[in-house]
Design an enzyme around this catalytic site. Structure first.
Site, PDB file in Angstrom:
ATOM      1  N   GLY A  91      16.037   1.182 -41.865  1.00 24.08           N
ATOM      2  CA  GLY A  91      15.537   1.793 -40.619  1.00 24.08           C
ATOM      3  C   GLY A  91      16.239   1.237 -39.393  1.00 24.08           C
ATOM      4  N   ALA A 143      24.200   5.873 -38.893  1.00 33.21           N
ATOM      5  CA  ALA A 143      24.679   6.481 -37.640  1.00 33.21           C
ATOM      6  C   ALA A 143      25.703   5.572 -36.966  1.00 33.21           C
ATOM      7  CB  ALA A 143      23.511   6.737 -36.692  1.00 33.21           C
ATOM      8  N   ASP A 190      19.306   7.817 -33.506  1.00 30.63           N
ATOM      9  CA  ASP A 190      20.233   6.819 -34.058  1.00 30.63           C
ATOM     10  C   ASP A 190      21.668   7.019 -33.573  1.00 30.63           C
ATOM     11  OD1 ASP A 190      17.947   6.109 -35.329  1.00 30.63           O
ATOM     12  OD2 ASP A 190      18.812   5.964 -37.325  1.00 30.63           O
TER      13      ASP A 190
END
Ligand code: MEV
Length: 324
Positions: free
Chosen positions: A108, A113, A155
């Site tokens: 997480g 990204a 992200d």
């Protein structure tokens, strides 16, 4: 230019996870943890090599076109490959990408990204094309679609711009950070199922709307306060808000005994505040510390006890060229 190295940061959600699904704001901040991608030319195809994962995949032009049609090729690097393919203007130029990352994967913390953003920036610099940040973030968003289906855009934006990002009803506002704060990240290494946890909260909302709705609204109000505390540098207040936010998230059933264990351990060691981050049910928790020495002492002690702790900081820096 023969090669180009770019780096980009990971992220954490500081406050507002779950309530953001109901239209309230959430805040994400860039981390001092970064990934680096080196782009160089090769004869043909796109090769992606991760030192940390000890993995190499080579994509042919045909493979890259498959990914564009949403067909899986190797799965692991397909999202990065697609972002790179877009940065290569879909041309059959041979490119080699080497990834080195400090950002834990599948936690997480926005690792996929960050890698896509750094890959796109390094290729764009190698091509002397110099895409602007918005173009980089938009291409990385396409990579995120390959990785996650329906990404929020948080992200790729934070990996590109760094600093602080507020997300509300699909809109993203960016704010620069003028300082850093020591951040302790504890990884429970418990696999979480974001979809399932988001659904559990929705079920609770449907069963007890008059109870759950005010909790979500309070989380939204808390995020507004946290944003002000962060921008004004009032870290004591920010810590108190993180503690309250964790209590509210727990009341929605999104904590986990291993998250609570780490959170209470760190509170007993005098952090300014601690909470779960992201979906919960496992994954990571965060705590802010008064100074880097306290953060390092806590991390050392807990790592010795067998926990998985990293110290980093909130970072103003987004994607950047490291060297050519
Ligand atoms: C997960 O990282 C954050 C949640 O708020 C879900 C979402 O925003 O899609 C739990």
């Amino acid at each position: 230019m023969e090669s180009s190295i770019a780096s980009a940061p990971g992220k954490v959600i500081l406050t507002g996870e779950h309530s953001v699904v109901y239209g309230y704001p959430a805040i994400a901040v860039a981390l001092g943890l970064r990934c680096k991608v080196k782009a160089s030319y090769q004869d043909e195809g796109l090769t992606i090599r991760s030192k940390d994962l000890n993995l190499i995949h080579t994509y042919s032009l045909n493979d890259l076109q498959h990914i564009e049609q949403k067909l899986t090729v190797f799965k692991k690097f397909d999202n990065i490959a697609f972002g790179a393919f877009l940065a290569m203007n879909k041309k059959p130029v041979g490119i080699n990408l080497e990834i080195e990352s400090e950002i834990p994967i599948s936690s997480g913390l926005g690792s996929s990204a960050a890698v896509s953003v750094a890959a796109i920036k390094s290729i764009s610099n190698l091509f002397e094309q110099n895409l602007i940040d918005k173009e980089i973030s938009d291409l990385a968003y396409q990579s995120e679609i390959i990785a996650h289906g329906t990404p929020s855009g948080i992200d790729n934006s934070i990996a590109t711009y760094g600093g602080l990002l507020k997300f509300e009803k699909g809109n993203i506002t960016l704010n620069k950070l003028n300082f850093t704060i020591p951040l302790i990240i504890g990884n429970t290494q418990v696999q979480r199922d974001t979809k399932k946890i988001v659904k559990n909260v929705k079920d609770q909302f449907d069963h007890f709307p008059k109870i759950i709705d005010p909790i979500l609204k309070t989380m939204g109000e808390l995020t507004e306060n946290a944003e002000n505390a962060l921008i004004s540098g009032d870290f004591k207040k920010l810590g108190e808000l993180l503690d309250i936010n964790h209590g509210l998230l727990s009341s929605l059933g999104t904590s986990h005994p291993k998250l609570d264990d780490l959170i209470w351990k760190m509170r007993s060691m005098n952090v300014l505040g601690a909470k779960l981050t992201g979906a919960g049910g496992g994954g990571c928790m965060i705590a802010i510390a008064e100074n880097i020495n306290t953060a390092n002492t806590i991390s050392k002690k807990l790592n010795e006890e067998g926990y998985n702790i990293i110290v980093t900081n909130l970072s103003p820096e987004g994607v950047k060229i490291e060297s050519n």
